[in-house]
Motif scaffolding. Structure first.
Motif, PDB file in Angstrom:
ATOM      1  N   MET A   1     -10.988  -0.921  -4.910  1.00 18.92           N
ATOM      2  CA  MET A   1     -11.126  -0.353  -3.636  1.00 18.92           C
ATOM      3  C   MET A   1     -11.289   1.073  -3.839  1.00 18.92           C
ATOM      4  O   MET A   1     -10.740   1.899  -4.940  1.00 18.92           O
ATOM      5  N   ARG A   2     -12.295   1.792  -3.151  1.00 24.40           N
ATOM      6  CA  ARG A   2     -12.563   3.081  -3.358  1.00 24.40           C
ATOM      7  C   ARG A   2     -11.934   3.982  -2.081  1.00 24.40           C
ATOM      8  O   ARG A   2     -11.370   3.480  -1.112  1.00 24.40           O
TER       9      ARG A   2
ATOM     10  N   ILE B   1     -10.290  12.351   4.509  1.00 23.11           N
ATOM     11  CA  ILE B   1      -9.137  12.650   3.806  1.00 23.11           C
ATOM     12  C   ILE B   1      -8.324  11.495   3.495  1.00 23.11           C
ATOM     13  O   ILE B   1      -8.144  10.514   4.183  1.00 23.11           O
ATOM     14  N   VAL B   2      -7.574  11.577   2.190  1.00 22.62           N
ATOM     15  CA  VAL B   2      -6.706  10.530   2.017  1.00 22.62           C
ATOM     16  C   VAL B   2      -5.291  11.016   1.752  1.00 22.62           C
ATOM     17  O   VAL B   2      -5.204  11.954   0.965  1.00 22.62           O
ATOM     18  N   SER B   3      -4.424  10.373   2.221  1.00 26.06           N
ATOM     19  CA  SER B   3      -3.045  10.830   2.152  1.00 26.06           C
ATOM     20  C   SER B   3      -2.480   9.604   1.459  1.00 26.06           C
ATOM     21  O   SER B   3      -2.798   8.465   1.163  1.00 26.06           O
ATOM     22  N   ARG B   4      -1.044  10.074   0.972  1.00 28.61           N
ATOM     23  CA  ARG B   4      -0.440   9.106   0.236  1.00 28.61           C
ATOM     24  C   ARG B   4       0.149   8.033   1.258  1.00 28.61           C
ATOM     25  O   ARG B   4       0.299   6.680   0.616  1.00 28.61           O
ATOM     26  N   ARG B   5      -0.018   8.185   2.539  1.00 29.30           N
ATOM     27  CA  ARG B   5       0.619   7.338   3.517  1.00 29.30           C
ATOM     28  C   ARG B   5      -0.486   6.316   3.470  1.00 29.30           C
ATOM     29  O   ARG B   5      -0.401   5.018   3.479  1.00 29.30           O
ATOM     30  N   ASP B   6      -1.838   6.848   3.513  1.00 31.00           N
ATOM     31  CA  ASP B   6      -2.929   5.684   3.356  1.00 31.00           C
ATOM     32  C   ASP B   6      -2.848   4.828   2.367  1.00 31.00           C
ATOM     33  O   ASP B   6      -3.044   3.464   2.316  1.00 31.00           O
TER      34      ASP B   6
ATOM     35  N   THR C   1      -2.201   0.296   1.998  1.00 30.66           N
ATOM     36  CA  THR C   1      -2.956  -0.619   1.399  1.00 30.66           C
ATOM     37  C   THR C   1      -1.832  -1.451   0.368  1.00 30.66           C
ATOM     38  O   THR C   1      -2.332  -2.441   0.111  1.00 30.66           O
ATOM     39  N   MET C   2      -0.811  -0.973  -0.109  1.00 35.19           N
ATOM     40  CA  MET C   2      -0.227  -1.424  -1.128  1.00 35.19           C
ATOM     41  C   MET C   2       1.278  -2.409  -0.479  1.00 35.19           C
ATOM     42  O   MET C   2       1.582  -3.323  -1.322  1.00 35.19           O
ATOM     43  N   VAL C   3       1.591  -2.189   0.668  1.00 33.26           N
ATOM     44  CA  VAL C   3       2.577  -2.826   1.236  1.00 33.26           C
ATOM     45  C   VAL C   3       2.099  -4.350   1.933  1.00 33.26           C
ATOM     46  O   VAL C   3       3.003  -4.951   2.583  1.00 33.26           O
TER      47      VAL C   3
ATOM     48  N   PRO D   1      -8.645  -4.302   1.135  1.00 31.36           N
ATOM     49  CA  PRO D   1      -7.587  -3.239   0.842  1.00 31.36           C
ATOM     50  C   PRO D   1      -6.238  -3.996   0.498  1.00 31.36           C
ATOM     51  O   PRO D   1      -5.754  -4.898   1.071  1.00 31.36           O
ATOM     52  N   GLY D   2      -5.772  -3.543  -0.521  1.00 32.91           N
ATOM     53  CA  GLY D   2      -4.286  -4.096  -1.184  1.00 32.91           C
ATOM     54  C   GLY D   2      -4.574  -5.105  -2.339  1.00 32.91           C
ATOM     55  O   GLY D   2      -3.664  -5.240  -3.047  1.00 32.91           O
TER      56      GLY D   2
END
Length: 204
Positions: free
Chosen positions: A1-2, A124-129, A133-135, A191-192
């Motif tokens: 994933m990019r 822009i990529v945030s920690r929230r983004d 994808t991880m949850v 994603p994920g």
């Protein structure tokens, strides 16, 4: 994933000549904690965060163990974004792996990274983004991968996708190594998904 798969676009930006108050109002309105700062040509020149804006606005606490703030006269406080922003901001590229983006954020203690494509600000990529994808649950990941595989085969359920701990396993026969590689790439685009396993190509 990019980075391009999870970045927010278009990007909310602020001019380097904008007032601190205007930047704070924009952050509040858009529910973001940082903004890319651009010049008159819309080129990235800095990043400004909530803490940057507050630094000269909150009175210093002499008992605090944190870095002391300058006790300046209100009339002398910075008024424009360019006076408080971080220059030479860390940035990433659209094709950067999300794992590398996350590592850069942690290493440099930043909460968001602007995404540049040939110098142009495209997202822009945030920690929230990244966390979003991880949850995702394994069931959701498996279902998304299965849908993409079925669409690739025009609705034919030739393979079965399962997931455990974010790692997807695709079982079923493959015509050759090329097809196996295509299936792997398709699964990785979800994603994920943190990894993909496939069965060996069937004997020809």
């Amino acid at each position: 994933m990019r980075a391009k798969d999870i970045m927010s676009s278009p990007v909310h930006t602020v001019s380097q000549t904008a007032s601190v108050e205007a930047a704070a109002a924009l952050m509040t309105a858009k529910s973001v904690t940082a903004l890319p700062v651009v010049d008159d040509d819309e080129r990235l020149v800095g990043m400004v965060s909530e803490s940057d804006l507050l630094w000269h606005r909150v009175p210093s606490d002499p008992t605090s163990q944190l870095r002391p703030r300058p006790d300046t006269d209100p009339a002398d406080r910075p008024g424009m974004v360019m006076e408080v922003m971080a220059t030479y901001p860390l940035a990433t590229m659209p094709n950067m792996d999300v794992a590398d983006v996350a590592e850069a954020m942690l290493e440099h203690d930043v909460r968001s990274l602007p995404v540049l494509d040939d110098g142009a600000l495209v997202g822009i990529v945030s920690r929230r983004d990244i966390l979003r994808t991880m949850v995702r649950t394994d069931a959701v990941l498996a279902a998304d991968v299965q849908q993409r595989l079925d669409e690739y085969r025009d609705g034919e359920s030739r393979w079965v996708a399962t997931a455990e701990g974010g790692i997807v396993t695709v079982t079923g026969g493959f015509e050759d190594e090329t097809e196996q590689a295509i299936v792997t790439v398709l699964a990785r685009t979800v994603p994920g998904v943190s990894g993909v396993r496939t069965s060996q190509p069937s004997a020809s």
